[in-house]
Motif scaffolding. Structure first.
Motif, PDB file in Angstrom:
ATOM      1  N   GLY A 148       1.025  -1.601   0.120  1.00 33.95           N
ATOM      2  CA  GLY A 148      -0.608   0.166  -0.160  1.00 33.95           C
ATOM      3  C   GLY A 148       0.532   1.496   0.049  1.00 33.95           C
ATOM      4  N   TYR A 149       2.017   1.493   0.134  1.00 36.05           N
ATOM      5  CA  TYR A 149       3.538   2.329   0.023  1.00 36.05           C
ATOM      6  C   TYR A 149       3.249   3.256  -1.384  1.00 36.05           C
ATOM      7  N   THR A 150       2.645   3.865  -1.783  1.00 37.71           N
ATOM      8  CA  THR A 150       2.888   5.295  -2.425  1.00 37.71           C
ATOM      9  C   THR A 150       4.673   4.972  -2.800  1.00 37.71           C
ATOM     10  N   TYR A 151       5.547   4.505  -3.892  1.00 30.43           N
ATOM     11  CA  TYR A 151       6.529   5.057  -3.699  1.00 30.43           C
ATOM     12  C   TYR A 151       7.340   5.418  -5.042  1.00 30.43           C
ATOM     13  N   ASN A 152       8.443   5.965  -5.515  1.00 30.96           N
ATOM     14  CA  ASN A 152       8.451   6.922  -6.438  1.00 30.96           C
ATOM     15  C   ASN A 152       8.807   6.024  -7.624  1.00 30.96           C
ATOM     16  N   SER A 153       9.398   6.701  -8.825  1.00 33.88           N
ATOM     17  CA  SER A 153       8.597   5.754  -9.865  1.00 33.88           C
ATOM     18  C   SER A 153       9.874   4.615 -10.281  1.00 33.88           C
ATOM     19  N   ASN A 154      11.489   5.976 -10.149  1.00 33.83           N
ATOM     20  CA  ASN A 154      12.318   5.388 -10.098  1.00 33.83           C
ATOM     21  C   ASN A 154      12.398   3.223  -9.266  1.00 33.83           C
ATOM     22  N   THR A 155      11.683   4.020  -7.964  1.00 41.34           N
ATOM     23  CA  THR A 155      12.320   2.416  -7.033  1.00 41.34           C
ATOM     24  C   THR A 155      10.770   1.875  -7.704  1.00 41.34           C
ATOM     25  N   ILE A 156       9.514   2.262  -8.258  1.00 39.55           N
ATOM     26  CA  ILE A 156       9.105   1.188  -8.568  1.00 39.55           C
ATOM     27  C   ILE A 156       9.814   0.169  -9.588  1.00 39.55           C
ATOM     28  N   ASN A 157      10.506   0.851 -10.811  1.00 37.18           N
ATOM     29  CA  ASN A 157      11.118   0.964 -11.638  1.00 37.18           C
ATOM     30  C   ASN A 157      12.498  -0.944 -11.464  1.00 37.18           C
ATOM     31  N   VAL A 158      13.069  -0.120  -9.649  1.00 35.22           N
ATOM     32  CA  VAL A 158      13.586  -1.308  -9.171  1.00 35.22           C
ATOM     33  C   VAL A 158      13.271  -2.636  -8.778  1.00 35.22           C
ATOM     34  N   VAL A 159      12.075  -1.973  -8.235  1.00 28.71           N
ATOM     35  CA  VAL A 159      11.355  -3.247  -7.287  1.00 28.71           C
ATOM     36  C   VAL A 159      10.758  -4.082  -8.145  1.00 28.71           C
ATOM     37  N   ALA A 160      10.034  -3.573  -9.261  1.00 27.28           N
ATOM     38  CA  ALA A 160       9.488  -4.747 -10.670  1.00 27.28           C
ATOM     39  C   ALA A 160      10.679  -5.438 -10.849  1.00 27.28           C
ATOM     40  N   LYS A 161      11.889  -4.891 -11.085  1.00 25.73           N
ATOM     41  CA  LYS A 161      12.791  -6.059 -11.828  1.00 25.73           C
ATOM     42  C   LYS A 161      13.776  -6.676 -10.308  1.00 25.73           C
TER      43      LYS A 161
END
Length: 259
Positions: free
Chosen positions: A141-154
């Motif tokens: 439920g935490y809204t991360y910034n887009s750069n973090t999301i890209n790292v987490v997604a990979k």
């Protein structure tokens, strides 16, 4: 002649009572909040206090409404109440498309970059390549910034946890290697819980966003006072334009945000 005298007396009475005529009552908007250390404290007895409370009271004064505090309410429940129009305002929120469907997101301060919290005896993490070998925890439920999301997604070994507190507990028993949050949010939790004191550190790797990212005052689109949206936005702009007033409410820009 007598009629003219009576008319004059009636007019005089009307003018004398005019200052005491009942004015339109101010609308009452509810702020849904919990206890967020370094921002606003919600004691077991008494009213909330802290820099965010001062900020919200100033917004109410400038925008022309009365501010009412909700009971001490968990963050996730506040989000549901906002979507249902059962409360009006939240503060220090990150924005995402889901929230924008049900809330007006009014920016007022820069968001903090996200960091990695690791156990005190763990080796440092300096690169994403090093991170990919580890079990990385992210908060549901935490809204991360887009750069973090890209790292987490990979990331090949990410773990979703229910809260920062749950993730810190997992770090202590070696069930995870790092958790993504903001430094200030981590500090507020570790300072408030004795069992976490001096148990963690920050890794060198920081998830910086290329573009400026903001935190927001959120206003429910289902609020019965939705017509006040422009007044609230103008009030925030007025406060931001007055640097002396704005700075009196900050640590706001350098302390923990809601997810």
């Amino acid at each position: 002649m007598k009629l003219g005298w009576l008319n004059a007396m009636f007019l005089l009475l009307m003018l004398s009572f005019q200052p005491f005529a009942a004015s339109e009552p101010l609308p009452i908007l509810e702020w849904c909040l919990d206890d967020l250390p370094e921002h606003h404290h919600y004691p077991d007895q008494g009213q909330p206090y802290g820099p965010t409370v001062d900020f919200m009271q100033e917004v109410a004064k400038v925008a022309g409404f009365k501010l009412r505090f909700s009971p001490n309410t968990p963050f996730a429940r506040c989000l549901r109440l906002m979507a249902q129009g059962k409360t009006d305002l939240m503060v220090r929120l990150n924005s995402n498309p889901e929230r924008e469907k049900v809330m007006f997101m009014l920016p007022y301060a820069l968001a903090n970059p996200e960091v990695l919290v690791i156990y005190k005896d763990s080796p440092d993490i300096q690169t994403v390549a090093e991170l990919n070998r580890l079990n990385l925890m992210v908060i549901r439920g935490y809204t991360y910034n887009s750069n973090t999301i890209n790292v987490v997604a990979k990331h090949p070994r990410s773990i979703e946890v229910s809260s920062l507190e749950a993730g810190l507990n997992m770090l202590m028993v070696n069930r995870g290697d790092a958790i993504v949050t903001t430094a200030e949010y981590a500090l507020s939790i570790t300072n408030s819980m004795p069992e976490f004191h001096q148990q963690f550190k920050l890794a060198s790797l920081v998830f910086q966003e290329e573009d400026a990212r903001y935190i927001h005052l959120a206003f429910s689109k289902a609020s019965p006072h939705v017509h006040l949206k422009e007044q609230i936005a103008k009030a925030i702009a007025t406060i931001l334009a007055d640097d002396g007033v704005y700075q009196s409410f900050h640590p706001l820009s350098v302390s923990p945000d809601h997810p």
